[in-house]
Enzyme design. Structure first.
Site: not given
Length: 432
Positions: A73, A97, A109, A193, A224, A362
């Site tokens: 992810k 994480k 990523k 986030t 953001n 997510s």
């Protein structure tokens, strides 16, 4: 020092945290070997037909660091400084994480080396679709689920999700997260986030018996995540005294209104039909304007780092005058600077805990897509708060019990979970 060298050092710096974990807890040799290198590293060419008819080819990558706990992810970034080493480092952090907050995911990523702000909207869409075509064989809802990152957003994720559907000859909404709600995206994802970072700050402040209205905050970055953190923190009563972006810093002792700053930026958008906001926070009125890096030296209770990696390093760490650091960005404090802050008694709320709100929501989007459900935003925010409280409490309690930093406690919590799962899979898993 070149960007490639910096990113290579970034990976070695990030991986150095493993040595601390290995020295502190019992991690079997098999797990140690597996955790030192990514499972998969794919480099691709991303061809884009430009508006003038010419063809440009951009280098891209997708890295899956570890998938022991579940499918990989992680986000996709479009940036001129993207490199394989940077993407590998980011995928490593994602693996940690996800484990820290107990998600059934590994770390992934992706990125493309490009300046997206130099592209038209149609060129940007062609780039997004071309990248997904290039990595389609290694992604999907059971293998690797991309999401937004630097210079990608819900619009870009919508294009990628549509392209993946065309390739799959069907609807596969769980293949991409961070999509617009109309395409199966989750409510609450855009602010997740920033909201998650505020939850972690609140939990820490409560343990320190510190009230929001007694706490000043300076925020490096105003993308953001930083905007939503600033907006929500302002609503909670924190005094946001400074904000910076790539063009400068604005400061007000009495406090800034993040919504007013963003409103002015939105009003001045010029490029790409609202895909990017190219204006600076420095257009704000009735504020003191400072140089960009001056924000790091302000005397504040909390310095929130929400820009890019390596912002606090050996050369500037002693100039910091904050009471605590909150890492909203990935890897904003280098290893050497982290050691120095620990020596000075400055607590750091680490990225592998503080910026997990996005991947948590997510995950909820992925669950909704797989089950065909649509959850209310209030329900999603409650689930986010509950998970972050449970996992943050574990990190804080471990740090206090063992007399270690929050970062060390978080890494031990995450790596311990991954290593345990590696051992449970047995010694012959590499024969698949």
């Amino acid at each position: 020092m070149s960007g490639q060298m910096e990113h290579a050092n970034l990976f070695e710096d990030a991986r150095s945290h493993l040595e601390d974990v290995f020295a502190a807890i019992d991690v079997p040799g098999d797990a140690r070997e597996r955790l030192m290198q990514p499972n998969l590293s794919l480099q691709v060419s991303v061809p884009v037909r430009m508006d003038d008819g010419s063809l440009k080819v951009f280098p891209g990558w997708r890295v899956q660091y570890d998938t022991t706990l579940g499918p990989a992810k992680g986000g996709i970034r479009f940036h001129p400084d993207v490199s394989q080493a940077e993407v590998t480092t980011l995928s490593f952090w994602m693996a940690v994480k996800c484990a820290v907050v107990d998600l059934p995911y590994g770390g992934g990523k992706g990125g493309v080396k490009v300046d997206p702000k130099q592209l038209s909207k149609l060129e940007l869409e062609r780039l997004a679709r071309s990248y997904i075509r290039a990595i389609a064989d290694v992604v999907g809802p059971e293998r690797d689920i991309p999401a937004p990152d630097v210079n990608t957003n819900a619009t870009v994720m919508g294009w990628m999700a549509d392209e993946f559907d065309h390739l799959a000859r069907g609807k596969v909404p769980a293949a991409i997260t961070g999509k617009p709600p109309a395409l199966g995206g989750s409510k609450g994802r855009v602010a997740a986030t920033g909201r998650g970072a505020l939850h972690v700050l609140d939990l820490w402040a409560e343990r320190e018996q510190r009230k929001p209205e007694q706490t000043t905050v300076a925020i490096q970055g105003f993308g953001n995540a930083a905007y939503h953190f600033a907006r929500l923190a302002h609503e909670r009563g924190y005094r946001i005294v400074a904000v910076s972006d790539s063009k400068g810093t604005i400061y007000s002792r009495e406090g800034l209104d993040p919504d007013a700053i963003m409103e002015q930026k939105e009003r001045n958008k010029r490029l790409h039909d609202m895909v990017y906001c190219d204006d600076s926070v420095c257009i704000a009125e009735n504020v003191e304007k400072l140089e960009r890096d001056e924000l790091l030296t302000l005397k504040v209770d909390v310095l929130a780092l929400a820009a890019l990696e390596n912002q606090v390093h050996e050369e500037n760490v002693d100039q910091l005058r904050c009471g605590a650091v909150l890492e909203i960005a990935n890897g904003p404090v280098t290893g050497q600077a982290d050691v120095r802050l620990e020596e000075r008694g400055v607590p750091v709320l680490p990225d592998v805990l503080a910026n997990t709100g996005g991947v948590i929501v997510s995950y909820y989007e992925w669950v909704q897509n797989r089950s065909g459900e649509r959850w209310a935003e209030e329900d999603i925010n409650k689930r986010l708060a509950k998970r972050l409280k449970a996992q943050s409490d574990k990190v804080f309690e471990r740090a206090e019990r063992d007399g270690i930093s929050y970062r060390k406690a978080a890494y031990r919590q995450g790596i311990e979970r991954i290593a345990h799962a590696i051992q449970l899979r047995g010694q012959c898993q590499d024969s698949e």
